[in-house]
Write an enzyme that holds these catalytic residues in place. Structure first.
Site, PDB file in Angstrom:
ATOM      1  N   GLU A 150     -34.376  30.184 -22.356  1.00  0.00           N
ATOM      2  CA  GLU A 150     -34.619  31.558 -21.958  1.00  0.00           C
ATOM      3  C   GLU A 150     -35.727  31.852 -20.946  1.00  0.00           C
ATOM      4  O   GLU A 150     -35.638  32.828 -20.295  1.00  0.00           O
ATOM      5  CB  GLU A 150     -34.975  32.588 -23.453  1.00  0.00           C
ATOM      6  CG  GLU A 150     -33.527  32.522 -24.473  1.00  0.00           C
ATOM      7  CD  GLU A 150     -32.228  32.962 -23.946  1.00  0.00           C
ATOM      8  OE1 GLU A 150     -32.396  33.922 -22.834  1.00  0.00           O
ATOM      9  OE2 GLU A 150     -31.250  32.397 -24.159  1.00  0.00           O
ATOM     10  N   HIS A 153     -35.157  31.727 -17.360  1.00  0.00           N
ATOM     11  CA  HIS A 153     -34.519  32.750 -16.487  1.00  0.00           C
ATOM     12  C   HIS A 153     -35.296  33.960 -16.012  1.00  0.00           C
ATOM     13  O   HIS A 153     -34.623  34.359 -15.038  1.00  0.00           O
ATOM     14  CB  HIS A 153     -33.639  33.713 -17.680  1.00  0.00           C
ATOM     15  CG  HIS A 153     -32.274  33.170 -18.275  1.00  0.00           C
ATOM     16  ND1 HIS A 153     -31.294  32.594 -17.255  1.00  0.00           N
ATOM     17  CD2 HIS A 153     -31.828  32.921 -19.302  1.00  0.00           C
ATOM     18  CE1 HIS A 153     -30.329  32.225 -17.789  1.00  0.00           C
ATOM     19  NE2 HIS A 153     -30.394  32.422 -19.295  1.00  0.00           N
TER      20      HIS A 153
END
Length: 208
Positions: A150, A153
């Protein structure tokens, strides 16, 4: 080897992860994240140092070349520094949240660092200690690896996309579309996890 040792020492100056904030999270969820963040921090560091002409690199990023390796290394260093230096904000999602549907473990908005929503399925993932890379339970990764996924990103970190999901499909991506592997979030996750598993296995074979 000298470069790897220099890189390791340089990265260590960034220190440990700073304090986190939590929104809508139960006590056990806060405790779980606080327990796994040091692991995510450590495997990001290990994997940055381990970038090279290795089987792990080929498995996840395709045939080795120096330019690709430098891009991968810089992206992993950015992930490491985000975990080490930034104040991460965790939101605990609910089963009714549309963005948490369909087996989603977590999500972020790439232009809103460093906020991350952890979905109900996140809490079902295994952690790295005690496992091996060949276990079926690790097909979709670990809690520590999901944090790396995550964070990658964010545009200010590595700006990765979701080209593929899962170990099986992402290994195929490295074989047939290596240019996309370099921008794929799961690829960084699985590379970091594999380095961690290899480090643990080596420690077991050669105990102090």
């Amino acid at each position: 080897m000298r470069f790897a040792l220099f890189l390791y020492a340089a990265l260590m100056w960034s220190g440990a992860a700073t304090a986190q904030t939590f929104v809508r999270c139960a006590g056990y969820q806060v405790a779980t994240v606080q327990a796994i963040l040091p692991g995510a921090h450590d495997i990001a560091l290990q994997s940055a140092v381990a970038v090279g002409d290795t089987p792990e690199f080929a498995r996840w990023f395709g045939v080795y070349d120096r330019a690709k390796a430098e891009t991968v290394r810089e992206n992993i260093k950015s992930i490491y520094r985000a975990i080490a230096d930034e104040r991460l904000r965790f939101y605990c999602g609910s089963p009714q949240e549309p963005s948490c549907a369909g087996g989603t473990y977590a999500y972020v908005y790439r232009t809103e660092p460093y906020a991350m929503t952890l979905c109900p399925d996140f809490w079902t993932l295994p952690t790295i200690p005690g496992g091996t890379v060949d276990e079926a339970a690790y097909e979709w990764g670990t809690m520590e690896g999901t944090i790396i996924h995550e964070i990658s990103h964010f545009d200010v970190v590595a700006g990765t996309d979701d080209v593929c999901y899962g170990r099986t499909d992402c290994q195929q991506l490295a074989r047939h579309q290596a240019h996309n592997a370099v921008i794929n979030a799961d690829t960084y996750q699985y590379f970091a996890e594999d380095i961690a598993f290899a480090t643990i296995a080596a420690a077991r074979r050669n105990p102090d």
